[in-house]
Design a protein around this motif. Structure first.
Motif, PDB file in Angstrom:
ATOM      1  N   LEU A  28       6.185   5.125   5.009  1.00  0.00           N
ATOM      2  CA  LEU A  28       5.655   5.118   3.653  1.00  0.00           C
ATOM      3  C   LEU A  28       6.806   5.021   2.653  1.00  0.00           C
ATOM      4  N   THR A  29       6.703   4.094   1.717  1.00  0.00           N
ATOM      5  CA  THR A  29       7.784   3.901   0.746  1.00  0.00           C
ATOM      6  C   THR A  29       7.379   4.236  -0.691  1.00  0.00           C
ATOM      7  N   MET A  30       6.043   4.264  -0.981  1.00  0.00           N
ATOM      8  CA  MET A  30       5.596   4.421  -2.371  1.00  0.00           C
ATOM      9  C   MET A  30       4.582   5.548  -2.499  1.00  0.00           C
ATOM     10  N   SER A  31       4.631   6.245  -3.632  1.00  0.00           N
ATOM     11  CA  SER A  31       3.626   7.263  -3.907  1.00  0.00           C
ATOM     12  C   SER A  31       3.258   7.257  -5.380  1.00  0.00           C
ATOM     13  N   ARG A  32       2.100   7.824  -5.632  1.00  0.00           N
ATOM     14  CA  ARG A  32       1.630   8.031  -7.001  1.00  0.00           C
ATOM     15  C   ARG A  32       0.774   9.287  -6.984  1.00  0.00           C
ATOM     16  N   HIS A  33       1.051  10.228  -7.881  1.00  0.00           N
ATOM     17  CA  HIS A  33       0.375  11.517  -7.842  1.00  0.00           C
ATOM     18  C   HIS A  33      -0.992  11.483  -8.509  1.00  0.00           C
ATOM     19  N   SER A  34      -1.923  12.204  -7.918  1.00  0.00           N
ATOM     20  CA  SER A  34      -3.265  12.350  -8.481  1.00  0.00           C
ATOM     21  C   SER A  34      -3.189  12.931  -9.893  1.00  0.00           C
ATOM     22  N   ALA A  71      10.661   6.435  -1.181  1.00  0.00           N
ATOM     23  CA  ALA A  71      11.659   5.716  -1.986  1.00  0.00           C
ATOM     24  C   ALA A  71      11.246   5.442  -3.430  1.00  0.00           C
ATOM     25  N   GLU A  72       9.934   5.270  -3.684  1.00  0.00           N
ATOM     26  CA  GLU A  72       9.489   4.851  -5.015  1.00  0.00           C
ATOM     27  C   GLU A  72       8.326   5.696  -5.509  1.00  0.00           C
ATOM     28  N   ASP A  73       8.325   5.974  -6.816  1.00  0.00           N
ATOM     29  CA  ASP A  73       7.212   6.692  -7.424  1.00  0.00           C
ATOM     30  C   ASP A  73       6.676   5.913  -8.620  1.00  0.00           C
ATOM     31  N   TYR A  74       5.337   5.992  -8.805  1.00  0.00           N
ATOM     32  CA  TYR A  74       4.670   5.284  -9.899  1.00  0.00           C
ATOM     33  C   TYR A  74       3.788   6.224 -10.729  1.00  0.00           C
ATOM     34  N   THR A  75       4.274   7.456 -10.928  1.00  0.00           N
ATOM     35  CA  THR A  75       3.493   8.465 -11.644  1.00  0.00           C
ATOM     36  C   THR A  75       3.952   8.659 -13.079  1.00  0.00           C
ATOM     37  N   MET A  76       5.173   8.307 -13.402  1.00  0.00           N
ATOM     38  CA  MET A  76       5.763   8.593 -14.709  1.00  0.00           C
ATOM     39  C   MET A  76       5.108   7.751 -15.809  1.00  0.00           C
ATOM     40  N   LEU A  84       1.966  17.484   0.993  1.00  0.00           N
ATOM     41  CA  LEU A  84       2.450  16.111   0.791  1.00  0.00           C
ATOM     42  C   LEU A  84       2.911  15.497   2.109  1.00  0.00           C
ATOM     43  N   LYS A  85       3.595  16.284   2.915  1.00  0.00           N
ATOM     44  CA  LYS A  85       4.089  15.794   4.204  1.00  0.00           C
ATOM     45  C   LYS A  85       2.932  15.397   5.126  1.00  0.00           C
ATOM     46  N   LYS A  86       1.880  16.217   5.153  1.00  0.00           N
ATOM     47  CA  LYS A  86       0.707  15.909   5.982  1.00  0.00           C
ATOM     48  C   LYS A  86       0.063  14.598   5.554  1.00  0.00           C
ATOM     49  N   GLU A  87      -0.045  14.409   4.239  1.00  0.00           N
ATOM     50  CA  GLU A  87      -0.651  13.183   3.724  1.00  0.00           C
ATOM     51  C   GLU A  87       0.227  11.967   4.005  1.00  0.00           C
ATOM     52  N   LYS A  88       1.526  12.153   3.929  1.00  0.00           N
ATOM     53  CA  LYS A  88       2.470  11.077   4.254  1.00  0.00           C
ATOM     54  C   LYS A  88       2.305  10.652   5.717  1.00  0.00           C
ATOM     55  N   VAL A  89       2.220  11.637   6.605  1.00  0.00           N
ATOM     56  CA  VAL A  89       2.056  11.351   8.041  1.00  0.00           C
ATOM     57  C   VAL A  89       0.738  10.610   8.290  1.00  0.00           C
ATOM     58  N   LYS A  90      -0.328  11.022   7.608  1.00  0.00           N
ATOM     59  CA  LYS A  90      -1.633  10.360   7.754  1.00  0.00           C
ATOM     60  C   LYS A  90      -1.553   8.899   7.337  1.00  0.00           C
ATOM     61  N   MET A  91      -0.934   8.657   6.182  1.00  0.00           N
ATOM     62  CA  MET A  91      -0.853   7.286   5.670  1.00  0.00           C
ATOM     63  C   MET A  91       0.018   6.417   6.564  1.00  0.00           C
ATOM     64  N   GLU A  92       1.110   6.958   7.060  1.00  0.00           N
ATOM     65  CA  GLU A  92       1.993   6.185   7.944  1.00  0.00           C
ATOM     66  C   GLU A  92       1.287   5.829   9.247  1.00  0.00           C
ATOM     67  N   VAL A  98       0.830  -1.198   0.000  1.00  0.00           N
ATOM     68  CA  VAL A  98       0.000   0.000   0.000  1.00  0.00           C
ATOM     69  C   VAL A  98       0.867   1.252   0.000  1.00  0.00           C
ATOM     70  N   GLY A  99       0.502   2.196  -0.872  1.00  0.00           N
ATOM     71  CA  GLY A  99       1.214   3.465  -0.953  1.00  0.00           C
ATOM     72  C   GLY A  99       0.247   4.624  -0.934  1.00  0.00           C
ATOM     73  N   LEU A 100       0.770   5.827  -1.041  1.00  0.00           N
ATOM     74  CA  LEU A 100      -0.015   7.058  -0.992  1.00  0.00           C
ATOM     75  C   LEU A 100      -0.360   7.550  -2.389  1.00  0.00           C
ATOM     76  N   LYS A 101      -1.650   7.801  -2.611  1.00  0.00           N
ATOM     77  CA  LYS A 101      -2.053   8.537  -3.804  1.00  0.00           C
ATOM     78  C   LYS A 101      -2.068  10.004  -3.394  1.00  0.00           C
ATOM     79  N   ALA A 102      -1.001  10.709  -3.725  1.00  0.00           N
ATOM     80  CA  ALA A 102      -0.864  12.109  -3.320  1.00  0.00           C
ATOM     81  C   ALA A 102      -1.918  12.957  -4.029  1.00  0.00           C
ATOM     82  N   SER A 103      -2.543  13.860  -3.295  1.00  0.00           N
ATOM     83  CA  SER A 103      -3.616  14.671  -3.853  1.00  0.00           C
ATOM     84  C   SER A 103      -3.095  15.655  -4.902  1.00  0.00           C
TER      85      SER A 103
END
Length: 433
Positions: A303-309, A328-333, A288-296, A273-278
């Motif tokens: 949190l190790t993974m993110s993907r941007h809205s 550490a990882e992004d899946y938006t590209m 982004l930091k607030k959302e990271k803290v929420k997900m953790e 599970v990772g963060l879908k950044a708003s």
């Protein structure tokens, strides 16, 4: 080990050679500027400089790997067997093109730093890319070039035991809204009701209240299906949940709803599970930091993974923010409306910050197809044909296939009919020869 002689060891050169030689081909690598050391080396070796030293493997180095800063480079595309390439080298070089300079241009997303036209969401357009304009967006050219280089090495060093990698799949499941009707609150439910009535959408009106009163299943709630599918495979699905605030762009479930938190925790027991950044977190590191803290706090681990809205990437700021927050990882590209290889590769790579001229620890996993692209494709047979074509292209270079689906893709909504079968095609592709 492959020893590379060059007249100048730069961050760009080290970054590119490690991606091509080590991450794609699996060959250990070292560099030298000393001719004596190069001559004494008794295994794989090559020179990457302006002129060859002797009869060694020689690739004439383009200036881009020895420069700093960004300039508008004049690029001419040439056909090369069944692919295309640029930075032509001439006859003196062992390879007709400088594949390392070409790879750096694509991997660093050099063109995305240059002046460009963006869409309404501020995204770099596929139609603006060098790959689209020259008809090679559908090929992982960096990996293809790497394998051409491997053929040269094998010809010169037939006794060397080259490592082999295998094709793999990383299915991404995006969750912009876990439910279509559930957990939306009174105000949003009433707002939706008025919208249904004003638009005479009586079917949506009925379904909304059938779900509200527990008579029907929420169409977006496909999580049991996802869990059952995950149990059938050893490789992990990657799920990205939105925990940001409600906005014009993001209309997810309030993270204060206990049932939503429970859902995320449940899915984390089976999938990664990772963060879908708003939408606004893409440009604002504080959001982004607030959302990271929420997900953790929900998953109870870093949190190790993110993907941007909306698949928004604004270079270098978007990725620099992820680096600063130690994600550490992004899946938006990738491209929402086009199939293909935005960075020219189907191998994960590290983000290179062109402004600071430094390789960062952020691992970029570019995606190659999003479910939305296939909606306009007429029949399920045609959809399967498109999916199998990209799978075969990636298999030819033993790459990593990253498709993006959504939780509602697996619903019974008519526009998504047949997409479960497409998902099965992807999952089963790992078991095929």
């Amino acid at each position: 080990m492959l020893l590379v002689y060059t007249h100048k060891i730069t961050p760009r050169l080290k970054y590119t050679f490690k991606q091509v030689c080590t991450r794609i081909l699996g060959i250990p690598l070292s560099f030298t500027t000393k001719i004596e050391e190069f001559i004494a080396h008794d295994s794989l070796k090559m020179s990457y400089t302006r002129l060859p030293l002797g009869n060694e493997i020689f690739v004439k180095g383009h200036d881009i790997l020895f420069e700093q800063g960004i300039t508008d480079i004049d690029i001419h595309i040439h056909h090369w067997d069944n692919t295309k390439c640029f930075f032509y080298n001439g006859d003196k070089s062992t390879m007709p093109f400088d594949i390392f300079a070409s790879s750096f241009y694509l991997l660093s997303r050099y063109e995305e730093y240059l002046p460009q036209v963006k869409d309404a969401y501020g995204r770099f357009l596929a139609t603006e890319s060098l790959a689209f304009k020259n008809n090679f967006l559908d090929q992982p050219v960096v990996d293809i070039w790497a394998y051409k280089f491997k053929e040269v090495l094998q010809e010169h060093y037939p006794d060397f035991n080259f490592p082999e990698r295998s094709y793999s799949v990383k299915p991404v499941i995006d969750v912009p809204s876990a439910y279509n009707y559930k957990l939306k609150g009174i105000l949003r439910t009433l707002g939706g009701t008025f919208k249904d009535l004003l638009g005479l959408n009586l079917r949506d009106f009925y379904e909304r209240y059938a779900v509200f009163f527990g008579v029907k299943h929420d169409p977006y709630d496909t999580f049991k299906y996802i869990i059952n599918k995950q149990k059938q495979y050893n490789f992990k699905f990657l799920m990205f949940f939105l925990v940001g605030d409600y906005s014009t762009y993001d209309k997810g479930i309030n993270v204060n709803k206990k049932k939503y938190v429970t859902l995320i925790k449940q899915m984390a027991d089976y999938c990664r599970v990772g963060l879908k950044a708003s939408y606004f977190a893409t440009d604002d590191i504080n959001v982004l930091k607030k959302e990271k803290v929420k997900m953790e706090a929900i998953i109870n681990k870093p949190l190790t993974m993110s993907r941007h809205s909306f698949s928004r990437v604004n270079l270098p700021e978007s990725y620099r923010n992820l680096v600063n927050l130690e994600i550490a990882e992004d899946y938006t590209m990738g491209y929402v409306n086009h199939i293909g290889f935005r960075a020219g590769t189907c191998t994960p790579f590290l983000f290179y910050d062109l402004d600071y001229e430094v390789q960062t620890p952020l691992r970029v996993n570019s995606f190659h197809i999003m479910d939305y692209v296939l909606i306009s494709t007429q029949s399920l047979l045609d959809k399967k044909k498109v999916m199998n074509e990209i799978i075969q292209v990636i298999k030819q270079v033993n790459g990593e296939f990253v498709p993006v689906f959504h939780n509602y893709t697996f619903s019974n909504i008519s526009r998504w009919k047949g997409f479960k079968e497409l998902f099965n095609v992807i999952l089963e592709s790992v078991n095929e020869d």
